[in-house]
Design a protein around this motif. Structure first.
Motif, PDB file in Angstrom:
ATOM      1  N   LEU A   1       9.449  20.356  18.077  1.00 21.72           N
ATOM      2  CA  LEU A   1       8.081  20.674  18.454  1.00 21.72           C
ATOM      3  C   LEU A   1       7.067  19.693  17.874  1.00 21.72           C
ATOM      4  CD1 LEU A   1       8.136  24.545  17.751  1.00 21.72           C
ATOM      5  CD2 LEU A   1       8.781  23.363  19.865  1.00 21.72           C
ATOM      6  N   GLU A   2       7.474  18.890  16.906  1.00 23.57           N
ATOM      7  CA  GLU A   2       6.510  18.137  16.106  1.00 23.57           C
ATOM      8  C   GLU A   2       5.832  16.992  16.861  1.00 23.57           C
ATOM      9  OE1 GLU A   2       9.627  18.752  15.224  1.00 23.57           O
ATOM     10  OE2 GLU A   2       9.352  20.289  13.676  1.00 23.57           O
ATOM     11  N   GLU A   3       6.459  16.483  17.910  1.00 25.75           N
ATOM     12  CA  GLU A   3       5.931  15.286  18.565  1.00 25.75           C
ATOM     13  C   GLU A   3       4.766  15.565  19.507  1.00 25.75           C
ATOM     14  OE1 GLU A   3       8.333  13.831  22.144  1.00 25.75           O
ATOM     15  OE2 GLU A   3       9.850  14.964  21.019  1.00 25.75           O
ATOM     16  N   TYR A   4       4.440  16.844  19.742  1.00 26.52           N
ATOM     17  CA  TYR A   4       3.457  17.179  20.764  1.00 26.52           C
ATOM     18  C   TYR A   4       2.068  17.404  20.170  1.00 26.52           C
ATOM     19  CZ  TYR A   4       7.781  17.833  23.295  1.00 26.52           C
ATOM     20  OH  TYR A   4       9.021  17.636  23.840  1.00 26.52           O
TER      21      TYR A   4
ATOM     22  N   ARG B   1       4.961  22.852  10.729  1.00 29.22           N
ATOM     23  CA  ARG B   1       3.557  22.505  10.558  1.00 29.22           C
ATOM     24  C   ARG B   1       2.807  23.033  11.775  1.00 29.22           C
ATOM     25  NH1 ARG B   1       1.514  18.768  13.828  1.00 29.22           N
ATOM     26  NH2 ARG B   1       2.898  17.344  14.959  1.00 29.22           N
ATOM     27  N   PRO B   2       1.533  23.401  11.625  1.00 23.58           N
ATOM     28  CA  PRO B   2       0.804  23.977  12.756  1.00 23.58           C
ATOM     29  C   PRO B   2       0.614  22.964  13.885  1.00 23.58           C
ATOM     30  CG  PRO B   2      -0.328  24.390  10.672  1.00 23.58           C
ATOM     31  CD  PRO B   2       0.724  23.375  10.385  1.00 23.58           C
TER      32      PRO B   2
ATOM     33  N   PRO C   1      -7.496  23.557  13.157  1.00 22.91           N
ATOM     34  CA  PRO C   1      -7.518  23.590  11.693  1.00 22.91           C
ATOM     35  C   PRO C   1      -8.421  24.671  11.115  1.00 22.91           C
ATOM     36  CG  PRO C   1      -7.777  21.347  12.523  1.00 22.91           C
ATOM     37  CD  PRO C   1      -7.943  22.265  13.680  1.00 22.91           C
ATOM     38  N   GLY C   2      -9.387  25.146  11.908  1.00 24.67           N
ATOM     39  CA  GLY C   2     -10.360  26.078  11.365  1.00 24.67           C
ATOM     40  C   GLY C   2     -10.092  27.530  11.676  1.00 24.67           C
ATOM     41  N   ILE C   3      -8.925  27.884  12.208  1.00 21.41           N
ATOM     42  CA  ILE C   3      -8.643  29.272  12.572  1.00 21.41           C
ATOM     43  C   ILE C   3      -7.779  29.915  11.492  1.00 21.41           C
ATOM     44  CG2 ILE C   3      -7.553  30.774  14.281  1.00 21.41           C
ATOM     45  CD1 ILE C   3      -8.274  28.794  16.418  1.00 21.41           C
TER      46      ILE C   3
ATOM     47  N   VAL D   1      16.689  21.621   8.300  1.00 31.86           N
ATOM     48  CA  VAL D   1      15.587  20.668   8.348  1.00 31.86           C
ATOM     49  C   VAL D   1      14.501  21.111   9.328  1.00 31.86           C
ATOM     50  CG1 VAL D   1      14.948  18.311   9.005  1.00 31.86           C
ATOM     51  CG2 VAL D   1      17.033  18.724   7.667  1.00 31.86           C
ATOM     52  N   LYS D   2      14.920  21.647  10.453  1.00 31.27           N
ATOM     53  CA  LYS D   2      13.972  21.927  11.540  1.00 31.27           C
ATOM     54  C   LYS D   2      13.236  23.255  11.395  1.00 31.27           C
ATOM     55  CE  LYS D   2      14.685  18.436  14.525  1.00 31.27           C
ATOM     56  NZ  LYS D   2      13.623  17.646  15.195  1.00 31.27           N
TER      57      LYS D   2
END
Length: 470
Positions: A102-105, A125-126, A409-411, A451-452
């Protein structure tokens, strides 16, 4: 922008959801965005990325988890078979989605509450998450069970653990998303009732590629009937929730007053034999044609004079818009989001859901008035062309993506999805990497999952084992 469109369900088996995803992916791709589509391949039992080589075989992971989730250790999973089936399926989906990555999007767009909640649960990570609420899961599952148990009442169903489970999953899916897209005011109100603030909900009706529609409509019609006999048509899944049995009952009533008609039922589903038997019992088997799945509904509609959408629940079916673009003012059941798709007597007609007698009367009126069909059909086409453009839908969707990226980032609401060590876990819950290592030391999937997946990710999920949210 790099965009991931995801559904928990079978990717190309989901009718309207697949149409939505495919059109949106193509349109955003034309605009220069990189769009990846993820979903399940039902026949191969894999989770895969469309038009890419990456895939995740669900079978080994399913076989690994199954014996670990026994009733003695986790009785809450076994209150009903449906709960166990959905939970196990979701855990396998979560593992597969984590492996595929999911990280690449820049933004992820989930197409159902199961995917929405599952993806938030496995994020290390969000990543900005947008969720489309295409239907009401808790309400839809009632009709699925009622199709199996005809005497089941809504009150009885809402006393079952499975209702509480779906309600909780629907709530978690809605709350997991940063921004939510809905196609009707009806589904927007339901989403608010799950505890979602109105400023995160964006109403954007489904659109169709008008140029593509016109090109497909110009192809050779897959249906041809005798000249001079009016054709009534339905297109969709042959499942209880679609109300095809109501249409056939209405046709049985109609036959007693008007014999000059035929009906084409286009689609496949579990009720095919039952519906065919219903036509035989009503003496109309020779006039109702079950065509199977048609790959070109726009062209097929050229053979139709009247279109009926008798669903017991449906948010905003594409088939109604396709009928309007074909110059047919459709008859729709007055439930869920469908009344928002027509103006009564101008661009379509609304009849009470499940009311075969009223449906028969409405069909009879249209059969007897060619000029009314012509006039309202022209109005329906004009309305659909003005309000159901794919360009408008894609632009609105992109705006919601950008809002999710800007505000993510602000939620603070979603901090609860980033658990502290040891919190929110059931006794005996486990990380799948640990179980893999125990069962098959050195298995490379164990390393990947470690890892994932988040460090404190556990199976079973404590949130869905708790009492329903208030």
């Amino acid at each position: 922008m790099k965009i991931l469109l995801v559904t928990y369900w079978g990717l190309t088996n989901m009718g309207g959801i697949w149409t939505y995803m495919k059109q949106l992916a193509d349109k955003l791709g034309e605009q220069g965005h990189s769009v990846t589509v993820m979903g399940s391949h039902v026949e191969n039992n894999t989770l895969y990325l469309l038009n890419r080589t990456e895939s995740f075989d669900k079978k080994p992971f399913y076989s690994l988890l199954l014996p670990q989730l026994d009733i003695g250790r986790f009785p809450s999973l076994h209150l009903e078979h449906g709960i166990f089936s959905f939970e196990l399926g979701r855990y396998v989906f979560e593992g597969g989605a984590a492996v595929l990555g999911l990280e690449e999007y820049d933004v992820i767009h989930a197409q159902d509450p199961i995917a929405s909640y599952a993806l938030r649960r496995i994020m290390r990570r969000p990543v900005p998450l947008v969720s489309s609420v295409h239907g009401a899961l808790t309400k839809e599952t009632f009709y699925e069970y009622k199709g199996l148990e005809p005497g089941l009442t809504r009150e009885e169903y809402e006393q079952r653990p499975i209702w509480s489970y779906f309600r909780r999953l629907e709530t978690l899916g809605a709350r997991a998303a940063d921004q939510i897209l809905v196609s009707s005011e009806w589904i927007g109100q339901l989403t608010q009732s799950l505890g979602v603030s109105p400023d995160r909900i964006h109403t954007l009706p489904y659109g169709l590629d008008l140029h593509q529609y016109a090109a497909r409509a110009a192809e050779t019609p897959p249906l041809q009937f005798a000249e001079g006999i009016p054709v009534i048509m339905f297109a969709g899944r042959l499942e209880y929730i679609k109300g095809v049995h109501v249409l056939i009952e209405a046709l049985g009533i109609l036959e007693q007053r008007c014999q000059q008609w035929i009906c084409a039922v286009a689609g496949i589903g579990s009720l095919l034999e039952e519906l065919m038997e219903q036509t035989r019992r009503l003496g109309i088997a020779g006039k109702v044609h079950f065509t199977g799945k048609l790959n070109n509904i726009p062209a097929a509609l050229r053979a139709a004079d009247i279109y009926v959408q008798p669903s017991l629940q449906d948010t905003q079916p594409f088939s109604v818009t396709e009928a309007q673009l074909a110059g047919i003012a459709p008859i729709v059941a007055g439930t869920a989001g469908m009344p928002e798709m027509v103006r009564q007597g101008e661009t379509g007609w609304i009849v009470p859901p499940g009311d075969a007698a009223q449906l028969a009367l409405q069909i009879e009126q249209l059969l007897g008035d060619v000029e009314l069909r012509r006039r309202t059909g022209l109005q329906a086409r004009e309305w659909a062309e003005q309000t159901r453009s794919l360009d408008v839908m894609a632009a609105g969707t992109l705006n919601v993506y950008q809002r999710a990226v800007r505000l993510r980032p602000g939620i603070p609401d979603h901090l609860r999805f980033e658990e502290e060590p040891g919190s929110g876990t059931l006794p005996a819950a486990f990380h799948p990497a640990d179980v893999l290592n125990e069962c098959d030391p050195g298995n490379p999937l164990a390393v990947t999952l470690r890892v994932k997946l988040p460090q404190y990710y556990t199976i079973p999920d404590a949130r869905t084992a708790l009492p329903p949210l208030g």
